[in-house]
Design a protein around this motif. Structure first.
Motif, PDB file in Angstrom:
ATOM      1  N   THR A  49       6.193  58.350  43.809  1.00 19.19           N
ATOM      2  CA  THR A  49       6.774  57.009  43.950  1.00 19.19           C
ATOM      3  C   THR A  49       7.357  56.537  42.621  1.00 19.19           C
ATOM      4  N   GLN A  88       7.245  53.193  52.027  1.00 20.72           N
ATOM      5  CA  GLN A  88       6.145  53.726  52.834  1.00 20.72           C
ATOM      6  C   GLN A  88       5.683  52.712  53.879  1.00 20.72           C
ATOM      7  N   ASP A 165      10.436  57.071  50.888  1.00 23.36           N
ATOM      8  CA  ASP A 165       9.105  57.247  50.309  1.00 23.36           C
ATOM      9  C   ASP A 165       8.065  57.318  51.421  1.00 23.36           C
ATOM     10  N   GLU A 166       7.688  58.514  51.806  1.00 23.45           N
ATOM     11  CA  GLU A 166       6.728  58.740  52.899  1.00 23.45           C
ATOM     12  C   GLU A 166       7.007  57.794  54.059  1.00 23.45           C
TER      13      GLU A 166
HETATM   14 MG    MG Z   1       3.607  57.154  46.573  1.00 22.60          MG
END
Ligand code: MG
Ligand code: ADP
Length: 359
Positions: A49, A88, A165-166
């Protein structure tokens, strides 16, 4: 779209970093090719991240610079860098409808209304929310909100890059697969530079042309899925990728022979190791053959997983895994042979590259 250069990037969250351990990113120096599909893979806390936020401009690195198409953007904001980022956890406007959530970034940029309508509808179809078009985001489920978030990242087609991000963490496995395929299709169609962060190797290997493996604030290898599998540059890559991961066995060297207790194995020629380095062999479970000849092992468990079986065993006090094909047998007193050309040697966790054209 853009080529992105990361020049000697380092980042510490603390004000006065003293040693390497104080850096969330130790040294990242490489280029992301224009139009590439990259996966950034690594365990939680390794700096994924942090690196993504440095690329997007949410975070200024402590050292180093970022170039887009050769132009220094280090001091520019996320907005000025023209990057779309999907986080995320969902970022949506609860009081707006699904439609307006997606239209918002386009209206902001003055895109003509008919084009907004076309792109929003196309995106809503892709994220499978057609029946919710006119519904307010408030009251939708967590995975529906995450789909809106994803849609907001995809709705613009004038961005320099899209960073994820995920993004599929809260989404169920089947839909995950569908959305990932959609992303791949989009990538082919528009040629965005895409960076997709995940801690899941399956996700990384199915999404990307190039997988960037991170470990403790460093990029330890960038490669195609095949390269990561065949020639892991670092023991971490070996056991993080693959299921089960690569066997890593401590050895002592004597010329071109590696010794494990009373056993020894001939290594390929041309491997030169620094005096005093900690040495290990790395061999994939798929590249160990089980039979009546070779080094004896003590089997502790055989797992049948359908396509093949995994034999868990002990060898000179070390755990070792062996993959046996479906029709292969497990003899009563099994012995193993490491397949020629499939043995990696590691010195202080890094792969020793052959000096003159060896395997
Ligand atoms: Mg992360
Ligand atoms: P990942 O995304 O791979 O899980 P992160 O980039 O979030 O990793 O974190 C990398 C390291 O930096 C971790 O040790 C984490 O605790 C630390 N870190 C992340 N964000 C902050 C922050 N805002 N302040 C201080 N430390 C942070």
């Amino acid at each position: 779209m853009a080529r992105i250069d990361l020049n000697h990037i380092r980042h510490a969250y603390s004000a006065n970093p003293k040693s390497d351990a104080d850096y969330a990113l130790k040294e990242v120096h490489h280029a992301w090719q224009d139009g590439g599909a990259y996966a950034l893979l690594g365990p939680s806390g390794c700096g994924k991240t942090t690196l993504l936020n440095i690329i997007s401009g949410l975070l200024r690195p402590s050292h180093g610079e970022i170039l887009f198409n050769g132009v220094d953007v280090t001091q520019l904001s996320a907005e000025e860098r023209n990057i779309a980022q999907v986080f995320q956890f969902p970022v949506v406007y609860d009081t707006m409808t699904v439609y307006d959530n997606l239209a918002f970034p386009l209206r902001n940029r003055g895109v003509p209304a008919p084009e907004i309508d076309r792109r929003v509808r196309e995106t809503i179809e892709m994220i499978d929310l057609v029946d919710w078009t006119k519904r307010k985001a408030r009251g939708l489920t967590a995975d529906q909100k995450q789909k809106i978030s994803l849609g907001r990242g995809l709705v613009r087609n004038d961005v320099n890059a899209i960073l994820f991000d995920e993004p599929l963490t809260v989404i169920d496995p089947h839909l995950k697969w569908v959305l990932r395929s959609q992303l791949k299709k989009l990538h082919k169609r528009y040629g965005f530079t895409m960076v997709y962060v995940t801690h899941d190797q399956t996700e990384a290997l199915t999404f990307a042309d190039k997988v960037v493996v991170m470990y403790e604030g460093e990029i330890v290898q960038i490669g195609t899925p095949a390269e990561l599998f065949e020639r892991p540059r670092h023991t971490f890559v070996g056991y993080f990728i693959g299921s089960p991961g690569m066997n890593v066995l401590p050895v002592t060297l004597d010329g071109n022979r590696a010794h494990m207790g009373s056993h020894s194995i001939k290594l390929p020629d041309g491997l030169v190791v620094r005096e005093g380095a900690r040495t290990e062999l790395g061999v994939r479970p798929e590249h160990v053959s089980l039979g009546r000849e070779g080094i004896p092992i003590e089997v502790s468990k055989v797992e049948d997983i359908g396509r093949h079986r995994i034999v868990r065993a002990r060898l000179e006090g070390q755990d070792i895994a062996v993959v046996v094909p479906e029709d292969g047998e497990v003899p009563a007193d099994p012995k193993i042979v490491f397949q020629a050309g499939r043995i990696n040697l590691y010195a202080d966790s890094w792969r020793v590259e052959p000096r003159h054209g060896g395997a």
